[in-house]
Design an enzyme around this catalytic site. Structure first.
Site, PDB file in Angstrom:
ATOM      1  N   ASN A   1       0.857  -1.184   0.000  1.00 22.16           N
ATOM      2  CA  ASN A   1       0.000   0.000   0.000  1.00 22.16           C
ATOM      3  C   ASN A   1       0.888   1.228   0.000  1.00 22.16           C
ATOM      4  O   ASN A   1       1.360   1.672   1.053  1.00 22.16           O
ATOM      5  CB  ASN A   1      -0.919  -0.004   1.223  1.00 22.16           C
ATOM      6  N   GLU A   2       1.124   1.739  -1.177  1.00 23.53           N
ATOM      7  CA  GLU A   2       2.049   2.861  -1.339  1.00 23.53           C
ATOM      8  C   GLU A   2       1.371   4.164  -0.917  1.00 23.53           C
ATOM      9  O   GLU A   2       0.146   4.199  -0.722  1.00 23.53           O
ATOM     10  CB  GLU A   2       2.494   2.948  -2.806  1.00 23.53           C
ATOM     11  N   PRO A   3       2.150   5.250  -0.764  1.00 22.95           N
ATOM     12  CA  PRO A   3       1.563   6.541  -0.427  1.00 22.95           C
ATOM     13  C   PRO A   3       0.371   6.848  -1.328  1.00 22.95           C
ATOM     14  O   PRO A   3       0.420   6.621  -2.544  1.00 22.95           O
ATOM     15  CB  PRO A   3       2.710   7.519  -0.680  1.00 22.95           C
TER      16      PRO A   3
END
Ligand code: F6R
Length: 642
Positions: free
Chosen positions: A164-166
């Site tokens: 879950n990236e920025p």
């Protein structure tokens, strides 16, 4: 602004998630494994399934090793355990060496009695149009089992959890995502180049993770310290998805000392509450911090400066700012020495190293063939110039970090050389063709052939020898240990074994050094430095009763990633502009590493640039504290093993 802090302390707890700090990642891992094992047993007694959410990456590997040990030695059974892994690259074949399916098999599943049908890992092979269904089903399966009991998490440099990236929302569920540039860079070594890293992955969502009954996030090493501080103390933001854990009622963060070092209670405890015991180390840390905060040299700090920054107790104890200033100034002054092997015939009461014996037998351990010159090239040069008997021991072959085209270049050279001198021409021609063919057939990320691996190792050997010769040590003092744990041809290494430690023990017994230098660097993205250091510690533990070992100092330098904090430094070796230039030339001998910027965790600067920036920065920091102004400084911390 800190400058305008009120006289009274804030007394607020800055951590928004409970944190547990262990002195080492091993201890932290054992703690986590015990928690998991305890739950597995409870669920077993209840006759219910135990549902674990699992992570991959370098962080949880020792937790898995401990779970395997508990299974093998203490009969912990996984028969009723169901697992859901966080993520998988997309697309990805499960047999591929970068696959998380393979990772989990190698690190855990193949060694325990878990039932195959109970293992769930996002499938990197499904056609794109079926991904959504797959993801929905993944969520449903978790729900049907009653939800995840314990979710293990690592944290990426972007602050990602799972993938879950920025930008990931708090409510996000299992889905296909696009990987962040930083994450792809960090994965570059696993894929032998950033360009081979898939751009997508399937990951459980932040929402999926937050539904777990308990969450344990782990982080080890100084490389994670900055992101941990933000995750634990910073505002909740989708730009750092790990901050969402602050909204969970049963989350805990497990750290080692290095990864906790940026937390307020560790970095500046005096800002929070009354410090129970101001030891010398904490006073030094606080004074350096105060100088850096106020932009003042040590000797100009006043009583008020101390009082206004939560450090009034030190003044009460020591009488006045003047007394504390002088104490810390002298301590730092005494760390500086141009004689890393000790100054002969000098009073050594306040010097980091003993004057006698002189000259000393010295062993510099270098995890890869270049850490010696990158991290302590100036000190290495000084030790040799000052007449010590210096040995260098390269712990691993470093073959993984050589590019294929260099192999072709060197093999071609040998071939041409043999042709020119009519030496065994057909044999070298055959080898050359074989090597070129195997490299042509190689797909990105595939393991090298034995020949190619050996040639890559030889290329690094040649460079290391050139570096040592340039510094001025005889060939007989260069030792290539080729520690077996490293020789997998893969980024993933074997665990440290008896034969690895034996190699170190034998070398030390042979040389009986008065001084040892080792890389005390924990933030190596591959973990190789960590393993190499552990082998030295284990060897010294066995040897510490030997007469020579009782008289041996072990100095730790930091590898290519980070420098010691100023307050930690126990020996600071200044380098003149000329010495720094000589160090640069020694680093240049490692030509195959010129493209080091392409390797993971590395910023875009080459090693020599980073080394110089770091050495300049240390010198600058000493200068700012009001000590002498040097061009550059290399820094060391002494490890006391007896
Ligand atoms: C792994 C995962 C990632 C890693 C993170 C840290 O399944 O989802 O979030 O936990 O990238 O990686 P390491 O542990 O290699 O530093």
């Amino acid at each position: 602004m800190l400058n305008s802090l009120p006289m009274s302390k804030s007394r607020t707890r800055t951590e928004k998630i409970p944190v547990k700090i262990f002195s080492s990642s091993d201890e932290g891992s054992v703690f986590v494994a015990k928690e998991i094992a305890a739950l597995i047993k409870i669920r077993q007694l209840e006759g219910k399934p135990c549902v674990l959410g699992l992570a991959t990456g370098s962080t949880p590997t020792r937790v898995y090793a401990e779970l395997i040990r508990l299974h093998q030695k203490e009969k912990l059974s996984f028969k009723h355990v169901h697992t859901f892994n966080l993520d998988e690259y997309y697309p990805m074949e499960p047999g591929s060496i970068q696959s998380y399916v393979r990772f989990m098999r190698e690190h855990l599943f193949d060694h325990i009695d878990i039932l195959k049908k109970n293992i769930h890992i996002p499938d990197g092979t499904i056609p794109k149009e079926k991904i959504q269904d797959f993801c929905r089903n993944y969520e449903k399966r978790i729900e049907l089992l009653g939800g995840i009991d314990i979710q293990l998490l690592g944290v990426g440099r972007t602050g990602h959890i799972g993938f879950n990236e920025p930008g990931s929302s708090e409510k996000s569920i299992t889905r296909l995502i696009t990987l962040d540039q930083v994450t792809r860079l960090d994965a570059a070594s696993d894929f032998f180049g950033e360009e081979n890293v898939p751009s997508k992955a399937i990951t459980m969502g932040v929402g999926t993770i937050l539904k777990a009954k308990k969450i344990i996030m782990l982080a080890w090493g100084e490389g994670k310290a900055a992101i941990i501080q933000k995750a634990v103390e910073g505002p909740v933001t989708d730009q750092i998805p790990s901050t969402f854990l602050q909204n969970h009622s049963n989350a805990i963060v497990v750290l080692d000392e290095a990864s906790s070092s940026q937390l307020t209670k560790v970095k500046t405890p005096w800002l929070l509450d009354t410090v129970e015991e101001w030891g010398d180390k904490l006073i030094r840390k606080a004074v350096v911090w105060l100088c850096q905060t106020l932009n003042k040299p040590i000797l100009k700090l006043t009583n008020n400066d101390y009082a206004e920054h939560g450090m009034g107790d030190i003044i009460t104890e020591w009488g006045s700012a003047y007394q504390v200033n002088i104490k810390v100034f002298n301590e730092l002054q005494h760390t500086i020495t141009g004689w890393p092997g000790g100054k002969p015939k000098a009073d050594d009461t306040h010097r980091p190293e003993r004057a006698k014996p002189f000259p000393k037998r010295v062993v510099i351990f270098s995890p890869h063939p270049d850490d010696d010159v990158i991290s302590m090239g100036g000190t290495f040069i000084r030790l040799v110039d000052q007449g010590h008997n210096v040995h260098v021991a390269y712990q691993t072959s470093g073959n993984i970090a050589v590019f294929d085209d260099d192999v072709v270049r060197f093999t071609d050279f040998v071939n041409d050389f043999n042709t020119q001198y009519s030496l065994n021409k057909s044999e070298s021609e055959r080898l050359f063709k074989k090597v070129v063919q195997s490299l042509r057939k190689k797909t990105p990320g595939e393991i090298d052939s034995q020949e190619v691996m050996r040639i890559k190792g030889l290329i690094r050997r040649g460079e290391a020898k050139a570096g040592c010769r340039y510094v001025g040590i005889p060939d007989k003092n260069i030792h290539f240990l080729d520690m077996p744990f490293y020789e997998t041809g893969l980024v993933k290494k074997k665990p440290l074994a008896e034969k690895d430690i034996r190699i170190i023990v034998d070398l030390l017994e042979e040389i009986k050094p008065h001084q040892i230098y080792a890389a005390g660097d924990l933030s190596d993205p591959h973990g190789t430095h960590r393993v190499c250091l552990s082998a030295i510690f284990q060897a010294m533990d066995r040897l510490k009763k030997k007469p020579w070992a009782k008289d041996c100092y072990l100095w730790l330098y930091r590898g290519a990633w980070q420098e010691w904090d100023i307050d930690q430094i126990e020996m600071a070796v200044p380098l003149s502009p000329d010495e720094l230039f000589k160090k640069r030339r020694a680093i240049f001998k490692h030509q195959s590493q010129k493209d080091s910027a392409l390797f993971p965790g590395n910023d875009a600067r080459e090693f020599w640039v980073r080394a110089e920036d770091r050495n300049h920065a240390t010198a600058h920091a000493y200068n700012q504290l009001g000590l002498a102004e040097y061009e550059a400084i290399e820094a060391f911390v002494r490890y006391k093993f007896n």
